[in-house]
Each structure stands twice: as C-alpha cells, then as structure tokens.
Scaffold this active site. Structure first.
Site, PDB file in Angstrom:
ATOM      1  CB  SER A  40     -25.654  21.976 -84.061  1.00 50.60           C
ATOM      2  OG  SER A  40     -25.742  20.814 -83.249  1.00 50.60           O
ATOM      3  CE  LYS A 102     -28.549  15.019 -81.278  1.00 51.73           C
ATOM      4  NZ  LYS A 102     -28.941  16.453 -81.407  1.00 51.73           N
ATOM      5  CB  SER A 212     -31.939  18.121 -79.577  1.00 50.14           C
ATOM      6  OG  SER A 212     -31.280  16.893 -79.761  1.00 50.14           O
TER       7      SER A 212
END
Length: 264
Positions: A40, A102, A212
């Site tokens: 993504s 992340k 996000s």
C-alpha cells in the site's frame, strides 16, 4: 564393487549437502530476516508500492513472532533492544495479526498529538520544513491495483494525469530526518487528542500521513492503536528490489534507482 559404491556415495553426499544447505537457509531466514512486499501507499515516499525488502528480525531481539518452533515465550521478548524513534518497523496488528509497516514515533511514556498535521511530541512541535512536491502518475499501482490519493485534482482528470502531494522534511528529537507527505487539509488524522503511550507499547505513523491507518486511530475503527513490544517483528533497513508494475516479472516496470536503497 568398490568402484561402483563411490559414485553412489558421492551422489548421496551431494544430496545431503543440498538438503543441509536448504535447511540452514530456511533457519537463517526464519531467525534473522523476513521478506516483505510493500502492498500500500501509506509509507510514500519512503516506501513505494512494489518495493521488496528484508526485515531485520534481530534488530530488537526475539519476539513471539520471530521465534521458530516455540523457542520463545508466548508473551514478552528475549534479547530485547529498545527500538529507536524514527525506525521503520514491521509489526503484527494487535487485533487482526496482519503485518504492517510504519514509522516509530512514540516510545513508552511519550505523549503524542497532531495539530494541523504536525506532531506534538511530549508537548513540543516536531519541525516540518517544506521540500517541494512528490509527483506520480495517477494510475493503478501494484497487484491490487490501488489508485493513489492526490492533493491536486488528478483524480478528476483521470488515468495518466500527474498526481502530486506536498512534501515536507520532518526532524525528530535527536536529529533524525525523513520525508512526509500531505494530501488533505484538516484530514481525519490531522488533529487528535493527546495520546500517552503505555509502558511496553509503541506509537506508529505512516509517512503518507493522510493515507495511513496507524496509531492515531483506535483498533475499534480499524486503526493500529498502541502496539505491544511483543508484536514487533523487525526493522526495515534496505530496499532490495522494486517494481512499479502489477507483477515483478514485468521487467520494464522495474525501478532500478531503488535497488539496494537504504530506508531512511
């Protein structure tokens, strides 16, 4: 008789060598590194859809997600080393168990908030310096065919238009710098309450801030929330390979400039 036994013995030894080599490679992979594809755009432009990297599973020690054959406790971590703020980390979602990647923003005991898209860390704004724009083509990306989100009106123009986002350089305490992108004004995660990171947990955010689902969002609404230390899998250090197409076999879509690129 002896002359025939030697070739047969040689073949057996060769097979044993291959089997041992495969076993060692498998154990090495299980213990030390894990391959990871970026599916993504939540970490653009640090990581792009189609980047392939190996996660360093020994960066923080063994967790229940990096120990094979139940070698480690069900909870907790062996040989634990505190992650550094700013690390790009792969971890297991506390609810779904899916792998996420992340950037680590908040350590245990920290307070984290966002105001107008800027991080307020322990009461102090984290500096952001304008750094031009990140530009890409508005088109489907990767095997899942995601369309990028744009700050400009590329979506209205359609496939093939230029999709841009404002780019900033964010400087964390200690001097570590990385790029972040902005899409929305007053987006869903741009203004939050103050979060206090519990002991043994961490607070993560994606670099593509308006694209996000991270620790700014609670687990009940699909966010990450606070991530327990035992859920950390490892640190992303270097991109090994990158493909902009829907398949890695489409060599004309390879991003040669991203091969062996360090993750900052």
């Amino acid at each position: 008789m002896a002359s025939k036994a030697k070739p047969e013995g040689g073949i057996v030894e060769t097979i044993k060598t291959i089997v041992y080599a495969l076993l060692i490679a498998g154990i090495f992979r299980t213990l030390f590194f894990q391959p990871f594809w970026i599916p993504s755009g939540s970490m653009k432009d640090t990581l792009l859809i189609g980047d392939f990297l190996f996660v360093n599973k020994m960066a923080y020690g063994y967790s229940k997600y990096s120990c094979p054959f139940s070698m480690c406790p069900v909870s907790g971590r062996l040989l634990f080393s505190e992650p550094d703020r700013g690390d790009v980390v792969v971890f297991r979602h506390p609810v779904s168990g899916a792998d996420y990647i992340k950037r680590l923003i908040g350590l245990p005991g920290d307070t984290v908030q966002t105001r107008d898209g800027q991080i307020i860390l322990n009461g102090t704004p984290v500096p952001q310096t304008p750094d031009g724009q990140f530009s890409e083509i508005y088109d489907r990306q990767g095997p899942m065919g995601h369309l990028p989100r744009c700050e400009n009106s590329a979506g209205a123009v359609g496939i093939g238009a230029e999709c841009t986002k404002s780019r900033f350089i964010e400087t964390l305490p200690g001097g570590r710098k990385h790029a972040v992108l902005n899409i929305d004004t007053n987006g869903a995660g741009d203004n939050t309450d103050v979060f206090t990171v519990p002991a043994g947990h961490y607070f993560f955010m994606g670099d593509n801030r308006d694209n996000s689902q991270d620790s700014r969002f609670g687990q009940a609404v699909g966010g990450v929330g606070f991530v327990p230390a035992e859920n950390l899998i490892g640190r992303a250090d270097r991109i090994m390979f990158s493909s902009a197409g829907s398949s890695l076999f489409y060599f004309w879509t390879w991003r040669a400039d991203r091969f062996f690129k360090a993750v900052e």
